[in-house]
Every structure is written in structure tokens, then in C-alpha cells.
Design a protein around this motif. Structure first.
Motif, PDB file in Angstrom:
ATOM      1  N   SER A  57       0.829  -1.204   0.000  1.00 33.79           N
ATOM      2  CA  SER A  57       0.000   0.000   0.000  1.00 33.79           C
ATOM      3  C   SER A  57       0.866   1.258   0.000  1.00 33.79           C
ATOM      4  O   SER A  57       1.972   1.265   0.569  1.00 33.79           O
ATOM      5  N   PRO A  58       0.378   2.348  -0.582  1.00 35.51           N
ATOM      6  CA  PRO A  58       1.138   3.600  -0.562  1.00 35.51           C
ATOM      7  C   PRO A  58       1.006   4.352   0.760  1.00 35.51           C
ATOM      8  O   PRO A  58       1.675   5.366   0.958  1.00 35.51           O
ATOM      9  N   THR A  59       0.130   3.889   1.655  1.00 40.45           N
ATOM     10  CA  THR A  59      -0.084   4.607   2.908  1.00 40.45           C
ATOM     11  C   THR A  59       0.015   3.642   4.078  1.00 40.45           C
ATOM     12  O   THR A  59       0.048   2.423   3.895  1.00 40.45           O
ATOM     13  N   PHE A  60       0.071   4.204   5.279  1.00 44.18           N
ATOM     14  CA  PHE A  60       0.282   3.402   6.484  1.00 44.18           C
ATOM     15  C   PHE A  60      -0.495   4.024   7.628  1.00 44.18           C
ATOM     16  O   PHE A  60      -0.417   5.228   7.865  1.00 44.18           O
ATOM     17  N   GLY A  61      -1.288   3.215   8.314  1.00 47.44           N
ATOM     18  CA  GLY A  61      -1.954   3.680   9.510  1.00 47.44           C
ATOM     19  C   GLY A  61      -3.175   4.548   9.303  1.00 47.44           C
ATOM     20  O   GLY A  61      -3.894   4.837  10.251  1.00 47.44           O
ATOM     21  N   GLY A  62      -3.448   4.971   8.083  1.00 51.10           N
ATOM     22  CA  GLY A  62      -4.585   5.847   7.831  1.00 51.10           C
ATOM     23  C   GLY A  62      -4.540   6.416   6.419  1.00 51.10           C
ATOM     24  O   GLY A  62      -3.779   5.969   5.562  1.00 51.10           O
ATOM     25  N   ILE A  63      -5.376   7.444   6.180  1.00 53.56           N
ATOM     26  CA  ILE A  63      -5.495   8.103   4.864  1.00 53.56           C
ATOM     27  C   ILE A  63      -5.830   7.062   3.804  1.00 53.56           C
ATOM     28  O   ILE A  63      -5.164   6.916   2.781  1.00 53.56           O
ATOM     29  N   SER A  64      -6.914   6.348   4.057  1.00 52.18           N
ATOM     30  CA  SER A  64      -7.282   5.196   3.231  1.00 52.18           C
ATOM     31  C   SER A  64      -7.492   5.548   1.771  1.00 52.18           C
ATOM     32  O   SER A  64      -7.237   4.721   0.882  1.00 52.18           O
ATOM     33  N   TRP A  65      -7.969   6.772   1.496  1.00 49.32           N
ATOM     34  CA  TRP A  65      -8.298   7.110   0.122  1.00 49.32           C
ATOM     35  C   TRP A  65      -7.079   7.102  -0.796  1.00 49.32           C
ATOM     36  O   TRP A  65      -7.211   7.010  -2.014  1.00 49.32           O
ATOM     37  N   LEU A  66      -5.873   7.196  -0.230  1.00 47.82           N
ATOM     38  CA  LEU A  66      -4.683   7.083  -1.067  1.00 47.82           C
ATOM     39  C   LEU A  66      -4.557   5.672  -1.634  1.00 47.82           C
ATOM     40  O   LEU A  66      -4.189   5.487  -2.799  1.00 47.82           O
ATOM     41  N   ALA A  67      -4.880   4.662  -0.811  1.00 45.52           N
ATOM     42  CA  ALA A  67      -4.847   3.276  -1.286  1.00 45.52           C
ATOM     43  C   ALA A  67      -5.959   3.023  -2.291  1.00 45.52           C
ATOM     44  O   ALA A  67      -5.743   2.378  -3.332  1.00 45.52           O
ATOM     45  N   HIS A  68      -7.153   3.514  -2.005  1.00 49.34           N
ATOM     46  CA  HIS A  68      -8.284   3.302  -2.929  1.00 49.34           C
ATOM     47  C   HIS A  68      -7.960   3.877  -4.309  1.00 49.34           C
ATOM     48  O   HIS A  68      -8.191   3.221  -5.334  1.00 49.34           O
ATOM     49  N   SER A  69      -7.445   5.088  -4.326  1.00 45.96           N
ATOM     50  CA  SER A  69      -7.164   5.733  -5.617  1.00 45.96           C
ATOM     51  C   SER A  69      -5.983   5.083  -6.324  1.00 45.96           C
ATOM     52  O   SER A  69      -5.945   5.018  -7.556  1.00 45.96           O
ATOM     53  N   THR A  70      -5.005   4.580  -5.558  1.00 49.23           N
ATOM     54  CA  THR A  70      -3.871   3.895  -6.173  1.00 49.23           C
ATOM     55  C   THR A  70      -4.328   2.628  -6.887  1.00 49.23           C
ATOM     56  O   THR A  70      -3.947   2.361  -8.029  1.00 49.23           O
TER      57      THR A  70
ATOM     58  N   LEU B 219      -4.689  13.908  -8.899  1.00 46.92           N
ATOM     59  CA  LEU B 219      -5.299  12.775  -9.597  1.00 46.92           C
ATOM     60  C   LEU B 219      -6.782  13.007  -9.830  1.00 46.92           C
ATOM     61  O   LEU B 219      -7.272  12.867 -10.966  1.00 46.92           O
ATOM     62  N   VAL B 220      -7.530  13.342  -8.798  1.00 45.43           N
ATOM     63  CA  VAL B 220      -8.985  13.459  -8.945  1.00 45.43           C
ATOM     64  C   VAL B 220      -9.378  14.703  -9.736  1.00 45.43           C
ATOM     65  O   VAL B 220     -10.527  14.817 -10.174  1.00 45.43           O
ATOM     66  N   ALA B 221      -8.427  15.623  -9.928  1.00 46.60           N
ATOM     67  CA  ALA B 221      -8.705  16.784 -10.781  1.00 46.60           C
ATOM     68  C   ALA B 221      -8.436  16.486 -12.249  1.00 46.60           C
ATOM     69  O   ALA B 221      -8.777  17.300 -13.117  1.00 46.60           O
ATOM     70  N   GLY B 222      -7.852  15.313 -12.533  1.00 43.78           N
ATOM     71  CA  GLY B 222      -7.523  14.951 -13.910  1.00 43.78           C
ATOM     72  C   GLY B 222      -8.502  13.956 -14.499  1.00 43.78           C
ATOM     73  O   GLY B 222      -9.620  13.777 -14.009  1.00 43.78           O
ATOM     74  N   ASP B 223      -8.024  13.267 -15.540  1.00 48.56           N
ATOM     75  CA  ASP B 223      -8.907  12.336 -16.253  1.00 48.56           C
ATOM     76  C   ASP B 223      -8.302  10.937 -16.337  1.00 48.56           C
ATOM     77  O   ASP B 223      -8.534  10.216 -17.299  1.00 48.56           O
ATOM     78  N   ARG B 224      -7.538  10.541 -15.335  1.00 48.26           N
ATOM     79  CA  ARG B 224      -6.949   9.211 -15.316  1.00 48.26           C
ATOM     80  C   ARG B 224      -8.044   8.151 -15.329  1.00 48.26           C
ATOM     81  O   ARG B 224      -9.069   8.269 -14.645  1.00 48.26           O
ATOM     82  N   PHE B 225      -7.822   7.090 -16.092  1.00 49.56           N
ATOM     83  CA  PHE B 225      -8.799   6.020 -16.258  1.00 49.56           C
ATOM     84  C   PHE B 225      -8.768   5.106 -15.036  1.00 49.56           C
ATOM     85  O   PHE B 225      -7.714   4.633 -14.620  1.00 49.56           O
TER      86      PHE B 225
END
Length: 787
Positions: free
Chosen positions: A528-541, A557-563
Motif C-alpha cells: 500500500s502507498p499509505t500506512f496507519g490511515g489516509i485510506s483514500w490514497l490506497a483506494h485511488s492507487t 489525480l482526482v482533478a484529472g482524467d486518469r482512467f
């Protein structure tokens, strides 16, 4: 006058034989093998010794620019003090892990000679008629330093309380700064001289190893008791004969304790700001560093006129206050999420942290803790400038003494930097202190800008963005695909350091239950890209196939158009759904970036039961409500959903109990259940209880999930189940990695056949040797396997 001092030392007029002093260290290096720390300690001690002697002699008028009158008695004392410096070098070497410890005979031999010379210098002074206050003071300092060094040598063996013998003299000196009456001379008493001699004799005897272990502590404790009696009676006499003037007495009684408290508080605040570690609160060695910026500020306090000194102190204090707040945030961030605080983007997490406190501790206590944190930050910003101003004012009042100390410590800093000495593994003695932290913050800002440009380039490279619908996910057509994140489900749940039997049992029982219902599974690990919290970083990754390890990257990322995976399923004809029961407000990226057709949260799934600390509803209800809302009724399009299970979110208490699936209803069946479980206050901060509660919560989430799947009876149900990140370090340990388990569950054998080449292990429980992929590689491999 300082030039005169330096010339006197350089020409050997006062020291007499600096080459002999260095020769002592060279001889010790040849015979006992001094470590780098031993060399630094010895040289620093010699420089400090010479500066102290020169300063004392000049003040007494015994030396000038043209000549000196050191005297035979002072020369003997100087030789004795030089031997004490040699003992200090050997003692420091004995603590080294990389250099063989010097023989105790060398330490004892030098100490014995130094103690023997203690009986010589006084007799020489009396016979030559050169008795002086300077000689007496120099004699006292030589005795005190040797006793301190010997106490430090014995402390690891006999107990750290032995240091009280060596520190007694220095504690009295520190107390005299606030209580001037302690500086007056008490009448000489022969028995006090005997007590002082006993300290050295006892410490040397203890260092030699001749005392039996059973007798060692008794002898040392007796020596300490005699010393305490000696200092106590002297202090009592001085108190009784202090200046009887009412004004002086009032000042001593009223102001001195407050002054001591204020100065002590200032020292603690400033030392934490400049020397305290910014990441590991348990790294006590970090506080043993020698910060360069302290020496610089002290030097400026001596050199600058009062107005400029005050302005400098306030400016430096303000900067230190700001850096201290950042350091505290770093400590909290490192403990909670395993990385330093990012001053550019992490401020927005403070609101989430406040909400977590409110959910975990209750509204009143959560608000109280948040207010206390704000008061602490404000207090630091106010008190730090005042502290620096106070300390620089005290330094300016003692310019000569401060200059001498800065000179000695400057030599020590240079030697420590040149020799690479470390106070603890990875913690250099020669520190740049707060200045280094400030530079690190500036570098972080620059690195963030470069990272932002690099991330933009990475996000533009996307092999699947333009893939037509008829070539996407053909291997899953007609199936409901659920992407289920289990909060804080990390490798620590399977491998420790906390209890794992409950989780392992839940996984093995779940595997058997699924097999009995016709489902198969395969498992591995993702990093995972994160540890202990900030779950949305893992979801988006996972969804975007790019490494999102910071809030800045997430925002870009969420301001762009990544698929994303949700977009891929939507393009291929699936109804896409997000189910995040922890959300209590609108989530714009769900529509604008992930492009879900339906968003569920705490407000629109019909839950009427109680919350469980952070979790607004039990995972069993989340899954039951989702089945009712999305998986019932035909005809309907296939559903792809991301479901975030949060019963295993910190503080991991209270944990719900499983109920009969037919009794879940609107959740009112859970009424009263939180009060029957453990409250967060009953669990935190006991490490063992926290780890046990964590394991219980993970086991519950896994039971809820396997019960949901086994009870569905759906041939076309496919799940990807994984953790979002490891739990906080209180559970996973200080050196835990970022790996989380991941499993694919399906009833149709063709689903797992397509990923057979991945080498994942059968069942829900991956072994320690299971494959490990970076989480950002999952999207492309998943889309490739089922294209």
C-alpha cells in the motif's frame, strides 16, 4: 582580554606542557585503543580544562600579557585534572560498541594516580605560600570531574542512581544560580574533606572490581549518604547565615523558585526544539545531540549589544516555535501514518483527526483534546520566543563564562562531526538542530514541486484509457464484481506482533465455509502507498494504477482524467456503485472522477441503529443493505461496486457481534451492543489491549464478509477483497512494512483460471512467502487478465 587568554594557552605559559596533555591521549590510544568518542571526549575535556584555568588565573590577576605565575601547586592540580581527562577518554571508549573496551586496570591506574596527587597539591601550596582561592577552586573542580567520570563508568553496572554521586557538585552549582546565598563560603570542616576523599576511594575500589557484588551497592549507597549529609549540612549552614536583609530574603524566598522554574522550562522547551527527534518519540538518544544552532545563538548573545540581542532572540524564538509545532505534527504523523507531516497538504487532515477523536472518545472528550492541542500549539508559539529571550539574557550576563563554554562545545561539535560520532544509531552527536529541520522543510517544498511534475507525466501514460467497451473486461461479463476494502487489514493481522490466532482462524474458517458453498479463492499481498490511515490514497492507487502516496498527488489525480477501474466497468456496461458508510457528507470525486452511478453513505442506506465509535454502522449491516439495495431483483445490469468496510477502523472498540442475517433489519437489533463492548478508554493506550482489540475487529469484518458471500448463493458473484493499509504502529510495530492481504473470490472456475499465472496461493490466507505486488500494478494486471 580573550586574546591574552588565547596567547597564553598557545605559548604554553599557563598550561605549561600542552604537548604532554596530548601525549597522554596518544599514549592511551596506543595502549588502550581509544575510540573516536574517547578521543573527542578527551580533547574536549582538555580544551575546557585549559579555558577554565586561564579564565580563573586572569580573574585572580595571576597572569597577564607578558608573563604568568601558575605556581607549582596549580601545576600539580593541572596534571591531576589532565589524568582525569584521560580517565574520561577511557570511560567513553568503554561504552563503544565498535572498539574493544579498555582494561579496567588502565582506568583504575590513572584514577589512583590522580587521587594520590590530590594530597600533594595542597601541601605544596602551603609550603610555598601560594595558597589561593583560585587554587582551591581548581582543586575542587578537578576532584568533582574525576568523581563524575568514575560514577558514569559504574552506572551501567551498579545502577544509574550512582550518577547522583558525580552530579551532586554540579546540581549545587546550578542551584546557586537561582539562590545566590549558596555561593557564599561555609567554614572549612576537616570531616567534609574526608567525605570528599571517601567518594573517590570508594568509586575507584568499585571500578577495580575487588568489591563483591553483594557489597558493591551497600558501599556506594553509604558513600552517597555521606555526600548528601555533607552537602546538606553545608547548605543548611549557608541558609541560616544568608543575608538577613528583608529585601534580599524576600527575593530569595519569592523570586528564586519562580526563576528556577522559568529557566528550567525555557531550557526544556528550547532543547526539545533544537535537539529532540522529529520522528521517533522513543529515540531518547536524539536528545543527547549537540546542536550547532545553540552554539551560534549563544555566541551571538555574547557578541551582540542588548537591543540587537533581544531582537535576535525574539526572531529566533518565533522560528523555533513554528518549527516545534511542525516537529510535534511530525511526531504525531509518523506515529499514526508512518510518514512525516507535509506542511503543504496535510493541514486538511486536522479536521479529519478532530472528527476521529470525537467518534473515538465522544463529543465532549474529543473536543477537549482538540482544544488542548490548539492551546499547546499556541503556547509553544508564545513561550518559545520568551524562552530564548530569557536564556540569551542569562548568557549575556555571564559573557566570559558563556564564551568559554561555547568555545569548548564548539571544539566538541567539530570533533564529533569529523569523527562521525553517533548518540544513537542514525543520530549524529554533531547536529544542526532546528536549522537542519528548517532546511528539510524547504527541501520538502521543492521536492513536492518536482514530484508534482513527475506525477503529471506518469498519469498521462495510460495504456487502457482509449480501450473501446467491447475490449474491456470481457472475461467478467454478466458478473457482479465487488471491490471490498477492509479497513486497517494489513500483514500485521496475519503475522503479528500482536495476537493473530483470531484472524487466522477467521480466514481458515472462512475459506472452508466458502468452499462448502462452491466458492474458490486465491490470495497474495499488495504494498500500500499509505500506512496507519489516509485510506483514500490506497483506494485511488488501486483504481487508477498510479502511485498515490500523498494528498497532493490525490488532489492532482482526482482533478484529472486518469482512467479508473470504476470507469472501465462503467464503459463496459456495468452499473457502478460506491458504498462508503463512514461518509456523512457529499463526496464530489465520486461523481466527477470515479464516475459512479450511485453513491451510498451513512445517510442513505436506511440504518437506524447505534454507531460503534468511528464506524457509523457494523460491516454486517453495510453488506446486508448493499445486497438489498443493489443485488436483488431481476432483470438488472451487472453491478460493479467499491465497498469500504469500517468496523475495523481505529480505535477498534467497541466491536459489534454477528447477528442472525434475517434479524439485521434496519439495524435497531444492534441497540445496546456498543455499551456491552469495550469502550475506547478501556483499551487505549495499553498496547496489549489495543492489539487484541484490533485482531477482534479484523476477525469480525472477515466473518461478516464470508457470511455475506456464502449466503448469497450467486454463481455470478466475484469479489476482490483487500486491506487498505497496515494498522498504526502501536499495533504493527515501529518497523512494519506496508503490505496488505488481497484475495479474489469467485464461484465460476473460469474467473480464477484467468489469473492462474499470477501465482497467488489458494484460500483466503496468504503465507509469508506469497507474491507481493505494488498496489499500483493491480489495475493493469486485472484489466489485462479479464480483457
Amino acid at each position: 582580554m580573550r586574546v591574552v587568554h588565547l596567547r597564553a594557552v598557545q605559548r604554553g605559559r599557563v598550561v605549561g606542557a600542552p604537548a604532554l596533555q596530548l601525549g597522554l591521549l596518544a599514549g592511551l590510544a596506543a595502549t588502550a585503543g581509544l575510540s573516536a568518542g574517547g578521543w573527542a571526549a578527551g580533547l574536549t575535556c582538555l580544551v575546557g580544562l585549559d579555558v577554565l584555568l586561564v579564565r580563573s588565573l586572569v580573574r585572580a590577576g595571576l597572569i597577564g600579557a607578558s608573563g604568568t605565575r601558575l605556581g607549582a601547586a596549580n601545576a600539580v592540580t593541572l596534571g591531576r585534572a589532565t589524568l582525569a581527562c584521560g580517565v574520561a577518554a577511557l570511560v567513553v571508549t568503554s561504552f563503544s560498541r565498535t572498539t574493544p573496551a579498555p582494561p579496567a586496570a588502565a582506568i583504575v591506574g590513572l584514577a589512583v594516580v590522580a587521587l594520590a596527587l590530590d594530597a600533594v597539591d595542597g601541601r605544596v601550596a602551603r609550603r610555598t605560600g601560594t595558597v589561593s582561592a583560585v587554587g582551591a577552586r581548581f582543586d575542587m573542580e578537578a576532584d568533582a570531574f574525576l568523581i563524575l567520570v568514575l560514577a558514569g563508568y559504574l552506572a551501567p553496572v551498579a545502577g544509574w542512581w550512582v550518577l547522583a554521586i558525580g552530579l551532586a557538585r554540579y546540581v549545587l552549582v546550578a542551584a546557586s544560580w537561582a539562590m545566590p546565598w549558596l555561593r557564599a563560603g561555609a567554614p572549612a570542616r576537616s570531616w567534609r574533606k574526608v567525605v570528599a576523599a571517601v567518594q573517590g576511594i570508594v568509586l575507584v575500589a568499585a571500578a577495580s572490581g575487588v568489591l563483591p557484588a553483594a557489597l558493591l551497592s551497600v558501599v556506594l549507597a553509604t558513600a552517597l549518604a555521606l555526600l548528601a549529609w555533607s552537602f546538606g549540612t553545608e547548605a543548611w549552614w549557608l541558609w541560616r547565615h544568608r543575608d538577613p536583609s528583608p529585601d534580599v530574603a524576600r527575593r530569595v524566598r519569592g523570586r528564586a523558585p519562580l526563576a528556577v522554574a522559568a529557566t528550567g522550562t525555557a531550557v526544556v522547551l528550547v532543547w526539545f526544539a533544537v535537539a529532540g527527534p522529529a520522528s521517533a518519540p522513543s529515540a531518547a538518544g536524539g536528545y543527547l545531540r549537540l546542536p550547532l544552532d545553540v552554539l551560534v545563538v549563544a555566541g551571538l548573545a555574547v557578541a551582540l549589544p542588548d537591543r540587537l540581542r533581544a531582537a535576535m532572540a525574539v526572531g529566533v524564538g518565533g522560528l523555533l516555535g513554528l518549527l516545534t509545532v511542525l516537529k510535534l505534527l511530525d511526531l504525531g504523523s509518523t506515529t499514526a501514518v508512518g510518514r512525516p507531516f507535509d506542511p503543504l497538504t496535510d493541514w486538511r487532515y486536522l479536521g479529519s483527526a478532530t472528527g476521529l477523536l470525537r467518534d473515538s472518545l465522544g463529543a465532549a472528550q474529543g473536543v477537549a483534546v482538540a482544544v488542548a492541542a490548539l492551546v499547546l500549539a499556541g503556547g509553544v508559539l508564545v513561550l518559545m520566543p520568551l524562552s530564548v529571550l530569557r536564556l540569551t539574557t542569562l548568557a549575556a550576563r555571564r559573557r566570559a563564562g558563556t564564551a568559554a563554554v561555547v568555545s569548548v562545545l564548539g571544539v566538541g561539535w567539530t570533533l564529533a562531526a569529523a569523527l562521525g560520532l553517533q548518540a544513537a544509531p542514525g543520530v549524529p552527536v554533531a547536529s544542526t538542530g532546528a536549522a537542519g529541520l528548517a532546511v528539510d522543510q524547504v527541501r520538502l517544498v521543492r521536492a513536492d514541486r518536482r514530484d508534482r511534475e513527475q506525477f503529471a507525466r506518469e498519469a498521462r501514460v495510460d495504456a487502457f484509457r482509449d480501450t473501446p467497451a467491447d475490449r474491456l473486461l470481457t472475461g467478467l461479463r454478466g458478473k457482479d464484481v465487488l471491490l471490498v476494502f477492509v479497513e486497517s487489514y494489513g500483514r500485521a493481522a496475519l503475522e503479528g506482533p500482536g495476537p493473530t490466532s483470531g484472524v487466522v482462524g477467521a480466514l481458515d474458517a472462512g475459506t472452508q465455509r466458502l468452499q462448502a458453498s462452491g466458492y474458490a479463492s486465491a490470495s497474495a499481498f499488495l504494498t500500500s502507498p499509505t500506512f496507519g490511515g489516509i485510506s483514500w490514497l490506497a483506494h485511488s492507487t488501486l483504481q487508477s494504477g498510479t502511485w498515490v502516496d500523498s494528498q497532493r498527488r490525490y488532489d492532482d489525480l482526482v482533478a484529472g482524467d486518469r482512467f479508473t477501474l470504476s470507469q472501465a466497468f462503467g464503459r463496459a456496461g456495468w452499473r457502478t456503485v460506491s458504498d462508503v458508510p463512514s461518509n456523512r457528507q457529499d463526496w464530489p470525486p465520486g461523481r466527477s472522477f470515479y464516475r459512479y452511478d450511485q453513491l451510498y453513505d451513512a445517510r442513505n442506506v436506511g440504518y437506524r441503529g447505534p454507531s460503534f465509535s468511528y464506524a457509523s454502522m457494523p460491516d454486517q449491516y453495510t453488506l446486508a443493505a448493499f445486497r438489498h439495495l443493489e443485488l436483488t431483483g431481476r432483470p438488472r445490469p451487472p453491478v460493479m461496486a467499491e465497498i469500504d468496510l469500517v468496523s475495523s477502523h481505529t480505535p477498534w472498540a467497541p466491536v459489534p457481534r454477528m447477528v442472525d442475517p434475517d434479524a439485521v433489519g434496519d439495524g435497531s437489533v444492534y441497540d445496546g451492543m456498543p455499551a456491552q463492548g469495550q469502550a475506547p478508554g478501556d483499551v487505549w493506550p495499553d498496547v496489549a489491549k489495543v492489539r487484541a482489540a484490533y485482531a477482534t475487529s479484523i476477525a469480525y469484518s472477515l466473518d461478516a464478509l464470508t457470511s455475506f458471500v456464502a449466503g448469497s448463493g450467486d454463481d455470478d458473484l466475484v469479489l476482490v477483497v483487500l486491506g487498505d493499509h497496515q494498522p498504526a504502529s502501536i499495533v504493527s510495530g515501529a518497523r512494519a512494512g506496508h503490505d496488505v492481504p488481497v484475495s479474489i473470490i469467485a464461484r465460476d472456475p473460469a474467473v480464477l483460471d484467468r489469473v492462474a499465472s499470477w501465482g497467488w496461493q489458494p484460500g483466503l490466507r496468504p503465507s509469508p512467502s506469497a507474491p507481493v505486488w505494488p498496489m499500483d500494478t493491480f489495475r493493469d494486471r486485472f484489466l489485462s487478465a479479464y480483457r
